[in-house]
Design a protein around this motif. Structure first.
Motif, short mmCIF file in Angstrom:
data_model
loop_
_atom_site.label_atom_id
_atom_site.label_comp_id
_atom_site.label_asym_id
_atom_site.label_seq_id
_atom_site.Cartn_x
_atom_site.Cartn_y
_atom_site.Cartn_z
N GLY A 180 0.91 -1.01 0.07
CA GLY A 180 -0.08 -0.08 -0.26
C GLY A 180 0.73 1.21 0.22
N VAL A 181 2.22 1.43 -0.68
CA VAL A 181 3.11 2.24 -0.95
C VAL A 181 2.08 3.63 -1.67
CG1 VAL A 181 4.70 0.73 0.42
CG2 VAL A 181 4.01 1.21 -2.31
N THR A 182 2.68 4.59 -1.41
CA THR A 182 1.83 6.30 -1.67
C THR A 182 3.23 5.68 -3.25
OG1 THR A 182 1.14 6.87 -0.66
CG2 THR A 182 1.73 8.55 -2.17
N SER A 183 4.92 5.85 -2.89
CA SER A 183 5.63 6.08 -3.50
C SER A 183 6.85 4.62 -4.06
CB SER A 183 6.96 7.40 -3.18
OG SER A 183 8.02 7.25 -4.01
N SER A 184 6.91 4.09 -4.70
CA SER A 184 7.41 2.95 -5.41
C SER A 184 9.14 3.36 -4.23
CB SER A 184 8.36 3.00 -6.28
OG SER A 184 8.65 4.36 -7.03
N TYR A 185 9.38 4.24 -3.97
CA TYR A 185 11.14 4.08 -2.99
C TYR A 185 10.64 4.65 -1.50
CZ TYR A 185 12.42 5.96 -7.70
OH TYR A 185 12.66 5.72 -9.33
N GLN A 186 9.34 4.26 -1.70
CA GLN A 186 9.17 3.86 0.19
C GLN A 186 9.76 2.79 0.00
OE1 GLN A 186 4.68 4.74 0.61
NE2 GLN A 186 4.88 4.81 3.25
N TYR A 187 9.21 2.02 -0.56
CA TYR A 187 9.46 0.77 -0.13
C TYR A 187 11.15 0.46 -0.31
CZ TYR A 187 11.35 -4.47 -1.77
OH TYR A 187 11.79 -5.54 -1.39
N LEU A 188 12.21 0.54 -0.57
CA LEU A 188 13.08 0.76 -0.44
C LEU A 188 13.80 1.16 1.22
CD1 LEU A 188 15.20 2.84 -3.18
CD2 LEU A 188 14.53 0.08 -3.10
N GLU A 189 12.77 2.17 1.79
CA GLU A 189 12.98 2.20 3.16
C GLU A 189 12.58 1.03 3.85
OE1 GLU A 189 11.67 5.86 6.68
OE2 GLU A 189 11.62 6.18 4.49
N LEU A 190 11.73 0.50 3.90
CA LEU A 190 11.11 -0.87 4.51
C LEU A 190 11.78 -2.23 4.01
CD1 LEU A 190 7.35 -0.46 3.22
CD2 LEU A 190 7.68 0.21 5.43
#
Length: 515
Positions: free
Chosen positions: A109-119
């Motif tokens: 449910g990320v808003t940004s694909s780059y949010q995944y990198l932090e997760l």
């Protein structure tokens, strides 16, 4: 038919203004209709209620920018119809995006694909990926706006800066007011305009040339129907293998992980609809590809004996433009692949791999500009001016001189070390992304193993797993997304548990100011 410049007529201005006005009105409409929806998810993801068809058309429009509309026909005109093989990597790219990257992004449910990198890794890895994306987007956006403005300037004398500024203002206007919904529906309108424009060029050329048979016959005798190039040499610009292998890596870096595309397909109501949007979009890509190839062949049929640039009829050599994503997209694709497919990859391996891959891509990319590849590598086909009434001899002279100089320089003796170094700069631009991606993965895995990556505990929701293929195999799976706000993969105090864009210290400070 020699090219001649002319000014816009009244109807030309009407059409130009109408296109900009309709785009602006779409933004105003969605700003008014969505006045009660003010959350970031509403603005950035259309409340995650977008349908498959408009998203599919939007994906195609975003993928096929003005650079593609101008560059792809020219590529066929100058280098031949071998680029029709892009139909294969388009299919592979859509499959990889739908079956590898989409399930993970949608589930989280990320808003940004780059949010995944932090997760998956940590905040610093996300920051590195985001910075590279911003660099790529800034450079690409400049080309996208400049390319059509330059084309208008060359064939109509329409003011170059007037076109750039008006286009930029209108795009910013409707994006800011209407959010993703305005972007998607404007893309739907624009893709219709693009297809109509390509079809109009093809139909007009067929009418002038007396039918498709004459066009194909001229293209055949001019060497443009060069489909049978299966040379495995990675330094040749376009062959079957460079297009299929290199094209798949290059465009997966755009479709699979690029925020502009990810933001569109994760806005769909369900994961299934998001996949449907991607597969429907494949049909659109194939239609555009066929149109651009036919358009390029039609252009060659018209100008095969009087090339506009060589004859001096077109003043700017950087028109009908190519955009190379390998330098940035390749390393970032490697980073995402590292995180999604390999559970033992850690943040140290991710950063080291990313830096190594980007350094390689930067080296080859810049080197290829300093040392352009020789003609036998680019495989540019002959352009004739036999039937031209050449009045601008200066251009012809400069072109001939440049060709002679290139030939003389290529025949100059060079030592083996320099020759080997320069030959690397001739690597096909499509393979730039391929090599960069593989370097990131290999280096990242090695460094991860050496720094204790095999002991790391990674949540299965951050990896591709068998439940992501549940629509094809009888494994139980839910279609609901995980609420990112409740996701807490580790106790790192540098990452906020409520908003991953801020750390706990920053959030506490904000709450204190509110109190």
């Amino acid at each position: 038919m020699p090219v001649s410049s002319s000014s816009f007529s009244t109807w030309d201005y009407v059409v130009f203004v109408a296109i900009l006005l309709i785009s602006a009105l779409v933004g105003i409409y969605h700003a008014v209709v969505g006045r009660g929806h003010t959350t970031s998810e509403d603005f950035l993801l259309g409340s995650r209620q977008m349908g498959s068809v408009p998203v599919a058309l939007s994906l195609t429009a975003s993928f096929m920018s003005a650079v593609t509309m101008l560059g792809a026909p020219y590529d066929t005109y100058h280098f031949g119809a071998v680029n029709a093989y892009f139909a294969i990597p388009y299919m592979l790219v859509v499959i990889f995006s739908a079956e590898v990257f989409l399930p993970v992004f949608y589930r989280l449910g990320v808003t940004s694909s780059y949010q995944y990198l932090e997760l998956r890794f940590n905040r610093w890895v996300r920051l590195c990926g985001t910075i590279l994306f911003m660099i790529q987007t800034i450079l690409y956006t400049g080309i996208v706006i400049y390319a059509p403005a330059l084309a208008l300037n060359q064939v109509t004398n329409f003011n170059l800066w007037g076109s750039i500024i008006s286009t930029g203002i209108v795009c910013t206007f409707y994006c800011t007011l209407g959010g993703l919904k305005a972007v998607v529906w404007t893309d739907v309108f624009q893709i219709v305009i693009m297809v109509i424009g390509l079809v109009a060029v093809i139909v007009k050329a067929l009418m002038l040339e007396g039918g498709i048979n004459n066009v194909l016959n001229t293209a055949y005798h001019g060497g443009r129907l060069n489909f049978w190039n299966f040379d495995p040499n990675p330094f040749q610009r376009h062959t079957f293998w460079t297009i299929v292998i290199g094209g798949t890596f290059t465009w997966t870096g755009i479709y699979g992980i690029n925020q502009a595309q990810v933001q569109r397909y994760i806005s769909c109501k369900t994961r299934t609809q998001a996949k449907v949007a991607l597969y429907l979009n494949l049909i659109g890509l194939w239609i555009i590809l066929v149109c651009t190839v036919l358009s390029g062949l039609s252009m060659y049929s018209l100008y095969h004996d009087c090339d506009p640039w060589t004859s001096g009829k077109v003043q700017a050599p950087d028109q009908a433009a190519l955009s190379i994503f390998g330098m940035v997209g390749g390393p970032v694709l490697g980073l995402f692949t590292l995180g999604i497919l390999f559970s033992w990859a850690n943040c140290t391996g991710g950063i080291v791999g990313l830096i190594t891959g980007f350094a390689f891509a930067l080296w080859i990319g810049i080197g290829s500009q300093i040392h352009p590849p020789p003609p036998e590598v680019t495989m540019s086909l002959n352009l004739s001016t036999a039937m031209c009434n050449i009045s601008q001899l200066s251009n012809e002279t400069s072109w001939t001189t440049a060709t002679l100089l290139t030939t003389v320089m290529s025949e100059m003796p060079r030592n083996d070390r320099t020759e080997t170094l320069v030959s690397w700069y001739s690597l096909s631009y499509l393979y730039l992304s391929t090599f960069a991606t593989l370097i990131v993965i290999i280096v990242g895995l090695v460094v991860s193993v050496l720094t204790g990556g095999r002991k790391a505990q990674v949540g299965t929701d951050l990896l591709l797993n068998r439940t992501d293929l549940s629509c094809y195999f009888p494994w139980p799976s839910a279609d609901e997304r995980i609420d990112v706000a409740d996701w807490n993969p580790r106790t790192d105090t540098a990452i906020g548990s409520i908003n991953f864009g801020f750390g706990h210290t920053e959030l506490d400070s904000i709450e204190g100011r509110k109190a």
